[in-house]
Motif scaffolding. Structure first.
Motif, short mmCIF file in Angstrom:
data_model
loop_
_atom_site.label_atom_id
_atom_site.label_comp_id
_atom_site.label_asym_id
_atom_site.label_seq_id
_atom_site.Cartn_x
_atom_site.Cartn_y
_atom_site.Cartn_z
N PHE A 33 27.22 36.94 -8.97
CA PHE A 33 26.13 37.54 -8.20
C PHE A 33 26.28 37.20 -6.72
CE2 PHE A 33 21.96 37.63 -6.31
CZ PHE A 33 21.23 38.60 -6.97
N LEU A 34 26.53 35.94 -6.41
CA LEU A 34 26.60 35.52 -5.01
C LEU A 34 27.83 36.08 -4.31
CD1 LEU A 34 25.39 31.85 -5.49
CD2 LEU A 34 24.16 33.68 -4.29
N TYR A 35 28.97 36.09 -4.98
CA TYR A 35 30.16 36.65 -4.35
C TYR A 35 30.03 38.16 -4.17
CZ TYR A 35 32.89 32.34 -4.35
OH TYR A 35 33.36 31.06 -4.10
N GLU A 36 29.39 38.84 -5.10
CA GLU A 36 29.18 40.27 -4.93
C GLU A 36 28.23 40.55 -3.75
OE1 GLU A 36 28.00 42.38 -8.41
OE2 GLU A 36 29.86 41.95 -9.50
N LEU A 37 27.19 39.74 -3.63
CA LEU A 37 26.27 39.90 -2.50
C LEU A 37 27.01 39.66 -1.19
CD1 LEU A 37 23.55 40.32 -1.19
CD2 LEU A 37 22.94 37.97 -1.79
N TYR A 80 37.20 34.70 -7.23
CA TYR A 80 36.88 35.32 -5.93
C TYR A 80 37.55 34.55 -4.80
CZ TYR A 80 33.35 37.43 -8.89
OH TYR A 80 32.72 38.09 -9.91
N ALA A 81 37.85 35.28 -3.73
CA ALA A 81 38.44 34.64 -2.55
C ALA A 81 37.40 33.73 -1.91
CB ALA A 81 38.89 35.69 -1.55
N PRO A 82 37.76 32.50 -1.54
CA PRO A 82 36.80 31.58 -0.94
C PRO A 82 36.35 32.06 0.44
CG PRO A 82 39.01 30.68 -0.81
CD PRO A 82 39.10 31.91 -1.66
N VAL A 83 35.17 31.64 0.83
CA VAL A 83 34.64 32.01 2.14
C VAL A 83 34.48 30.80 3.05
CG1 VAL A 83 33.46 34.04 1.23
CG2 VAL A 83 32.25 31.86 1.33
N THR A 84 34.71 29.60 2.55
CA THR A 84 34.62 28.37 3.34
C THR A 84 35.86 27.52 3.06
OG1 THR A 84 33.57 26.99 1.65
CG2 THR A 84 32.11 28.40 2.96
N PRO A 85 36.05 26.45 3.82
CA PRO A 85 37.18 25.55 3.54
C PRO A 85 36.95 24.63 2.34
CG PRO A 85 36.42 25.36 5.84
CD PRO A 85 35.37 26.08 5.06
N GLU A 102 28.71 23.55 -1.21
CA GLU A 102 29.04 23.90 0.17
C GLU A 102 29.59 25.33 0.26
OE1 GLU A 102 30.35 19.81 2.43
OE2 GLU A 102 31.56 20.46 0.74
N GLU A 103 30.33 25.73 -0.74
CA GLU A 103 30.88 27.08 -0.77
C GLU A 103 29.82 28.12 -1.09
OE1 GLU A 103 33.69 30.42 -1.55
OE2 GLU A 103 33.69 28.69 -0.23
N LEU A 104 29.11 27.93 -2.21
CA LEU A 104 28.26 28.99 -2.74
C LEU A 104 26.86 29.03 -2.13
CD1 LEU A 104 29.11 28.99 -6.54
CD2 LEU A 104 29.63 30.74 -4.86
N TYR A 105 26.37 27.92 -1.65
CA TYR A 105 24.98 27.89 -1.19
C TYR A 105 24.89 27.71 0.33
CZ TYR A 105 24.43 27.28 -6.21
OH TYR A 105 24.51 27.43 -7.57
N THR A 106 25.22 26.53 0.84
CA THR A 106 25.10 26.35 2.28
C THR A 106 26.07 27.26 3.03
OG1 THR A 106 26.64 24.49 2.29
CG2 THR A 106 24.31 23.98 2.04
N GLY A 107 27.27 27.41 2.50
CA GLY A 107 28.27 28.22 3.19
C GLY A 107 27.89 29.69 3.26
N LEU A 108 27.49 30.27 2.14
CA LEU A 108 27.13 31.68 2.13
C LEU A 108 25.85 31.94 2.92
CD1 LEU A 108 27.99 32.78 -1.52
CD2 LEU A 108 29.23 33.30 0.58
N SER A 109 24.84 31.10 2.76
CA SER A 109 23.58 31.33 3.47
C SER A 109 23.78 31.25 4.98
CB SER A 109 22.51 30.33 3.02
OG SER A 109 22.13 30.58 1.69
N GLU A 110 24.56 30.28 5.43
CA GLU A 110 24.84 30.16 6.86
C GLU A 110 25.62 31.37 7.37
OE1 GLU A 110 24.45 27.90 10.50
OE2 GLU A 110 23.45 27.81 8.54
N GLU A 162 19.50 23.71 -1.15
CA GLU A 162 20.69 23.28 -0.41
C GLU A 162 20.65 23.68 1.07
OE1 GLU A 162 21.68 23.93 -4.75
OE2 GLU A 162 20.62 25.05 -3.19
N TRP A 163 20.22 24.89 1.34
CA TRP A 163 20.12 25.36 2.74
C TRP A 163 18.69 25.10 3.19
CZ3 TRP A 163 18.41 29.76 5.82
CH2 TRP A 163 19.18 29.97 6.98
N PHE A 164 18.48 23.92 3.80
CA PHE A 164 17.14 23.35 3.99
C PHE A 164 16.51 23.90 5.27
CE2 PHE A 164 14.04 20.01 4.87
CZ PHE A 164 13.53 19.74 3.61
#
Length: 294
Positions: A33-37, A80-85, A102-110, A162-164
């Motif tokens: 769901f998150l990678y598709e979004l 899925y291809a990563p979006v963060t390090p 860090e990848e799925l929550y803070t990384g994507l939201s930021e 996570e994304w506070f």
């Protein structure tokens, strides 16, 4: 592109609409769901004709948060291809869990917060915990009159998602109340707090959001991008990003504490009673201790 959980459409010139389409699960967010979004946001960001992006949801509720029943987390993520390090999710213990979040929550939201186009969330029904990580990164929020914003992580033994963003979405005392009680914030109260821009009847939500998008899409695109950057930069100058990093580290400390005490990364009582299973590969499921005899 074709996705299982996202619908991408361009209802009018200059406007893209991403519709989260997992209503049978109240738009709960698993890895797919998150990678598709994220891919849908990327498509809108790359399209030079798109000036405004609407994030909407099918079904009764905007999002019930993270899908806590997802299995095979690691394999799902690696499709899925990563979006963060942060790609250490297979390492044991806190290191692996922190990397995944860090990848799925803070990384994507930021990442979504900083898309160089205006984003508008259209929120109906319940938006619970992880659901806040979908609407809060958006620049504007239009809510239906039945919308409720709910944060239940303290009941899970964790002090916030996570994304506070809580202290930037409302005043500090209200942020504490939201966290400490788990009580919902209704649409009109959210508007008064400044979290929501507009409240409309549920039946009017799609058209009201589209009308706001039309108004913004008529503005010069570079000017809207710079206005967004100026406001976001002001928040960052106030310490938003560094404060979020501290809150995220505390979030991980609490996961580790729960693992050490309960064998689960969350408190197994309360809203998680009955969900006594492992969240990580290779770990034994939680078993409640035998009550002491009187």
């Amino acid at each position: 592109m074709s996705w299982d959980y996202m619908i991408y459409e361009t209802p009018e010139p200059g406007i893209a609409r991403i519709v989260m389409n997992r209503p049978e699960a109240a738009n709960a967010q698993d890895s797919q769901f998150l990678y598709e979004l994220n891919a849908a946001f990327d498509q809108a960001a790359r399209d030079d004709d798109v000036r405004v992006i609407i994030l909407a949801a099918n079904g009764k509720h905007f999002s019930s948060g993270h899908d806590i029943r997802e299995t095979n987390h690691h394999d799902n993520q690696e499709r899925y291809a990563p979006v963060t390090p942060y790609q250490q999710h297979r390492r044991p213990g806190a290191e692996g869990r922190m990397s995944r979040e860090e990848e799925l929550y803070t990384g994507l939201s930021e990442r979504w917060r900083n898309i160089p186009k205006v984003t508008i969330a259209a929120v109906q029904g319940k938006c619970v915990s992880g659901g806040l990580l979908l609407c809060w990164p958006c620049d504007l929020i239009v809510a239906s009159d039945d919308a409720q914003f709910i944060e239940v992580t303290v009941a899970m033994g964790i002090a916030g998602v996570e994304w506070f963003a809580h202290p930037w979405e409302m005043n500090a005392r209200k942020a504490k109340e939201m966290l400490l009680t788990g009580d919902p914030i209704g649409a009109e109260e959210a508007r008064q707090l400044g979290m929501v821009n507009r409240v409309v009847p549920r039946a009017d939500l799609p058209e009201a959001t589209l009308e706001l998008a039309r108004k913004i899409a008529r503005q010069p695109s570079f000017a809207t991008r710079m206005a967004k950057l100026a406001v976001n930069s002001a928040q960052d100058a106030q310490g938003r990003h560094s404060a979020m990093q501290t809150a995220f580290a505390l979030h991980q400390l609490q996961h580790s504490h729960c693992m050490e005490v309960y064998g689960l990364p969350v408190y197994p009582g309360g809203i998680h009673a009955g969900v006594k299973k492992s969240y990580a590969e290779g770990e034994e499921p939680f078993r409640a201790p035998t009550p002491a005899k009187a």
